[in-house]
Scaffold this active site. Structure first.
Site, short mmCIF file in Angstrom:
data_model
loop_
_atom_site.label_atom_id
_atom_site.label_comp_id
_atom_site.label_asym_id
_atom_site.label_seq_id
_atom_site.Cartn_x
_atom_site.Cartn_y
_atom_site.Cartn_z
CE LYS A 1 -10.87 -5.25 -2.98
NZ LYS A 1 -9.82 -4.54 -2.02
CE LYS B 1 -4.34 -2.19 0.47
NZ LYS B 1 -5.73 -1.90 -0.05
#
Length: 375
Positions: free
Chosen positions: A270, A171
């Site tokens: 997802k 990230k």
């Protein structure tokens, strides 16, 4: 199949250590678990995976729960469903938040699998028309939150590699420099690695991405704003590294935008973000038919959501290691009895009837405190 009762319980999941991404830091994560009961007494579980605040997409945990209780679940008692796809079509017609729909749809797949004496994994394979053997395990990767120092980031990567993860996702945010990422790649030159920007950059930052284009990252995930397909296309045209889209993708219209604009080459799929397993399968099939690569992303799930991700990620449509962590990765205490561990970079996929997980004593006690709601 007919749904006759439901109940929903919220768990405040406490993280082992603060997790940072984009502009948010989480120390606890509220997650609601939905249970649906059919006319035969089977119980299916689903998970509301929205975050507490709208800092990933606009949906929130509380709004999803409200919509489930007021607009979705009360309608189920008047309906009968012969397949999970019938249910998915109905649930999409409610126009509720995607993550609310997904929670109910997950529970339906669990129920249909139990009614037919097969695992959710096997049921998905049959739904795809596949008769080949299911994968007993899948390769997995891990996402590493934002760190303040390069040395801290390198140390964390090394820890996760020692635990057996085969792919690392970093990230990042604009304070990360080209020098910082070069140091990481110098330390781990051959490691399968990608970066996730969580929409923290603009097209004005294209020089940053051009300067890391030669660092052999597998992909750059969601560098630009949510729903900004055109600027993603402009950036992708100037990079050799694949752009992966996440927050942009909800339905087939979004997949077609990626295809027609050439806004990226990879999709992070997802289950919760697209409204359930049925939609995830349809969108993945469409994307791969048009040359896009697809992999299974994660949402800091409990063991319930993790089991669904493992079932999806084991499908022949997926090859890149998904964001699926071991049970002890994030939370001090999970809510299922089953433990998911990394062995040689892989996690076993549950193969018992249904989802393959059961609520542990702590979670079951909380469920027992709440009465079933008849529909």
């Amino acid at each position: 199949m007919q749904i006759v009762e439901y109940k929903m319980v919220q768990f405040l999941m406490r993280l082992k250590k603060p997790y940072r991404f984009a502009e948010s830091t989480y120390q606890t994560r509220p997650i609601n678990i939905l249970a649906l009961k059919d006319e035969l007494g089977n119980v299916g579980l689903g998970e509301v995976e929205a975050f507490q605040f709208p800092n990933y997409i606009d949906e929130t945990q509380s709004e999803c729960v409200r919509i489930l209780n007021t607009r979705i679940l009360p309608l189920l008692g008047s309906k009968k469903f012969d397949t999970p796809f019938e249910f998915s079509k109905f649930i999409d017609s409610t126009n509720g938040p995607y993550m609310a729909r997904a929670a109910a749809e997950m529970a339906i797949w669990d129920l249909f699998a139990k009614r037919n004496g097969v695992s959710v994994q096997k049921l998905i394979m049959l739904a795809l028309g596949r008769t080949d053997a299911v994968k007993p395990e899948v390769s997995v990767g891990v996402a590493i939150g934002i760190k303040d120092e390069t040395s801290e980031l390198i140390a964390e990567i090394r820890r996760q590699l020692e635990l057996g993860y085969t792919r690392i996702k970093l990230k990042i945010k604009p304070k990360y420099t080209v020098k910082m990422l070069k140091e990481v790649r110098t330390e781990f030159p051959n490691q399968l690695m990608m970066i996730d920007c969580n929409s923290q950059y603009g097209l004005k930052d294209k020089s940053f991405f051009q300067n890391i284009d030669g660092l052999n990252f597998a992909m750059i995930e969601q560098p630009l704003a949510k729903n900004d397909f055109r600027n993603h296309a402009k950036l992708q045209a100037q990079l050799n590294t694949d752009i992966c889209l996440d927050e942009n993708i909800f339905n087939s219209e979004d997949i077609w935008k990626v295809i027609n604009l050439q806004a990226g080459r990879v999709i992070n799929m997802k289950i919760a973000r697209v409204g359930g397993i049925s939609n995830a399968l349809a969108l993945t099939t469409l994307a791969e038919k048009h040359g896009l690569k697809v992999w299974c992303g994660g949402m800091l799930e409990t063991g319930v959501g993790r089991a669904f991700n493992l079932a999806l990620a084991s499908m022949p449509l997926f090859s890149f290691p998904g964001d699926i962590s071991a049970s002890d990765r994030y939370y001090e205490k999970d809510i299922v009895n089953e433990k998911f561990s990394i062995v040689n970079g892989k996690i076993r996929v549950p193969d018992t009837p249904g989802l393959g997980v059961s609520l542990n004593e702590f979670a079951q006690a909380k469920f027992n405190e709440i009465e079933w709601t008849k529909i």
